[in-house]
Write a protein that holds these residues in place. Sequence first.
Motif, PDB file in Angstrom:
ATOM      1  N   ASN A 230       0.570  -1.005   0.625  1.00 40.93           N
ATOM      2  CA  ASN A 230      -0.001   0.063   0.114  1.00 40.93           C
ATOM      3  C   ASN A 230       0.925   1.049  -0.154  1.00 40.93           C
ATOM      4  O   ASN A 230       0.333   2.432   0.358  1.00 40.93           O
ATOM      5  CB  ASN A 230      -1.247  -0.377   1.653  1.00 40.93           C
ATOM      6  N   ASP A 231       2.169   1.256  -0.104  1.00 45.47           N
ATOM      7  CA  ASP A 231       3.781   2.273  -0.057  1.00 45.47           C
ATOM      8  C   ASP A 231       3.492   3.150  -1.523  1.00 45.47           C
ATOM      9  O   ASP A 231       3.751   2.142  -1.947  1.00 45.47           O
ATOM     10  CB  ASP A 231       4.444   1.644   0.523  1.00 45.47           C
ATOM     11  N   ARG A 232       2.272   3.532  -1.752  1.00 40.25           N
ATOM     12  CA  ARG A 232       2.739   4.225  -3.094  1.00 40.25           C
ATOM     13  C   ARG A 232       4.004   4.379  -3.697  1.00 40.25           C
ATOM     14  O   ARG A 232       4.857   3.711  -4.638  1.00 40.25           O
ATOM     15  CB  ARG A 232       1.911   5.894  -2.795  1.00 40.25           C
TER      16      ARG A 232
ATOM     17  N   LEU B 152       6.487   1.173  -3.690  1.00 39.91           N
ATOM     18  CA  LEU B 152       6.034   0.863  -4.916  1.00 39.91           C
ATOM     19  C   LEU B 152       6.350   1.286  -6.469  1.00 39.91           C
ATOM     20  O   LEU B 152       7.404   0.115  -6.608  1.00 39.91           O
ATOM     21  CB  LEU B 152       4.742  -0.023  -5.454  1.00 39.91           C
ATOM     22  N   ASP B 153       6.551   2.639  -6.390  1.00 35.35           N
ATOM     23  CA  ASP B 153       7.156   3.460  -7.447  1.00 35.35           C
ATOM     24  C   ASP B 153       8.725   2.706  -7.631  1.00 35.35           C
ATOM     25  O   ASP B 153       9.296   2.889  -8.995  1.00 35.35           O
ATOM     26  CB  ASP B 153       6.863   4.718  -7.475  1.00 35.35           C
TER      27      ASP B 153
END
Lengths: 271, 304
Positions: free
Chosen positions: A57-59, A62-63
């Motif tokens: 859930n850690d944008r 993840l990017d």
Amino acid sequence: MASATNKFSGFNLFSLALGLAFLYLPIVILVIYSFNASRLVTVWGGWSLRWYSEFFNDRAMLDAAWMSFRVAATSATLATLLGTLAAVALSRGRRFKGRALFSGMLYAPLVMPEVITGLSLLLLFVALDAERGFRTVTVAHTTLTMCFVAVVVQSRLGSLDSSLEEAAMDLGCDPARAFLAVTLPLILPAIVAGWMLAFTLSLDDLVIASFTTGPGSATLPIRIYSEVRLGVKPEINAICTLIVGLIALLIIAASFAAKLSNARGDSAAPL
Amino acid sequence: MSARRTFTRPARLAAIAPYLWMVLFFLVPFGFVLKISLSQTAIAQPPYLPVFDLAAGAGAIKAAFAALSLDNFRLLVSDDLYVLSYLRSLVVAAVSTSVLLLIGYPVAYGMARLPRRWQSVTMMLVIVPFWTSFLIRIYAWINILQHDGLLNQVLLALHLVSAPVVWLSTDSAMYLGIVYSYLPFMILPLYATLAKMEPALLEAAADLGASPRTAFWQVTFPLSLPGVGAGALLCFIPIVGEFVIPDLLAGSSSMMIGQTLWLEFFTNKDWPVASAAAVVLLVLLLAPLVLYDRLQRRQLEGAR
């Protein structure tokens, strides 16, 4: 067969076991604690996948992971192409003009402190006025990792008899076909191993990526590093476990590939 | 022989692409480092002066050359911060390399004496950590060494200490991290030379009355010296410029040159001084690098 002097002694076993335990224990502990339900690293709160869902859930994280993955896949592929060419040139090209410089340029990055490589590449990119981001990091990683590919492939080529290629050419193959039909299948395991090494080295690199990337395009190690500076965080354990798992899968795949091609090589070469 | 079709010429053609790539992205950048190390710091983007502007004509280029100076290098030798960083880097690298040799040699020796089929398994086991991320392995140690980490818990539980010991941000933690990270680089070249050694040599030594210990020091060790050299260089050179490990594990009281360079570049935005520091580091490492290149060529190409 072995005489008394060559026997594997208790001391040998002891030093080997101790050495391997030293190498593996910290990673095992890291993996175990990634499944800890408690936020406190000291307290074991039971098994949980909480930190994994936190990561997914850690944008920003993840990017960064996606960026690292793209850089690693692209640069490993480029590096494998260039590194294999370099290895062929060094091991089959005999003497040619500028050979010493060529091999020097290929071996030096293996040990060159990363701060130097990173800084020098950045200054080049600035001078070329290149926009820093995915492309510059990919070029930087290709430069570093193609040297590793070259060494891996070159040592495989060195253990092969070049008379096989010569025989193929005596039988009428042109060099390109001799290479594709004879040499390439034999060095394929080394090429695959080289690609994987390049991929993991790129996925791992912090220093060179920090120098050569631009604002807004952080790689995974850059993100992890800035979190780690602030202290231990269970989410980082989870990410690290995922990376270790990915790399373990790659290694297993590679050793299977090597086994397959070895088996084939053995049966094909009863000369 | 020379009339025969050989692989040599097409193999040479294969060099073109990687050659150009390495010249452009490895060799040429050093030219820029050198140039900027002779420039002056400026509050601008990019943060240095003068900037060569080829369009401005020969006069401007001449002026730019005239503006180059050795000031950054003068700063490096006169400021204790830098001199101490270099010294510390060399000391840390020398100490770590010695420790690595002391640990790596027995492990490699044990590996080389295993039955053949076990050798490839242990070899794999040594290589695998090398494939897992540097950063992850350092982070793994932070987990263990932190104030309420596993090490302190174990020590407290065993009543070996009465209060948690400070492990992080100390030189011992840094040495531990370096030795841990570089151990495979030391073991592999050592193993490569030890495994190649003819067992008959030791049998001959034993037949001639040498004890195992004498045989080791008279036969095995001298013959393994190329491996010792390769392993030592493979560790020493990158450790001198190491950044991540001292940054995460050592205290902030004294820095290695990799950290100083990083600080100048990223925090102080002083690119010329960072470049000068890189040039000096490269000069310090030139002799080990040349030696390493020789060993590598001998090993991979069978050159004398």
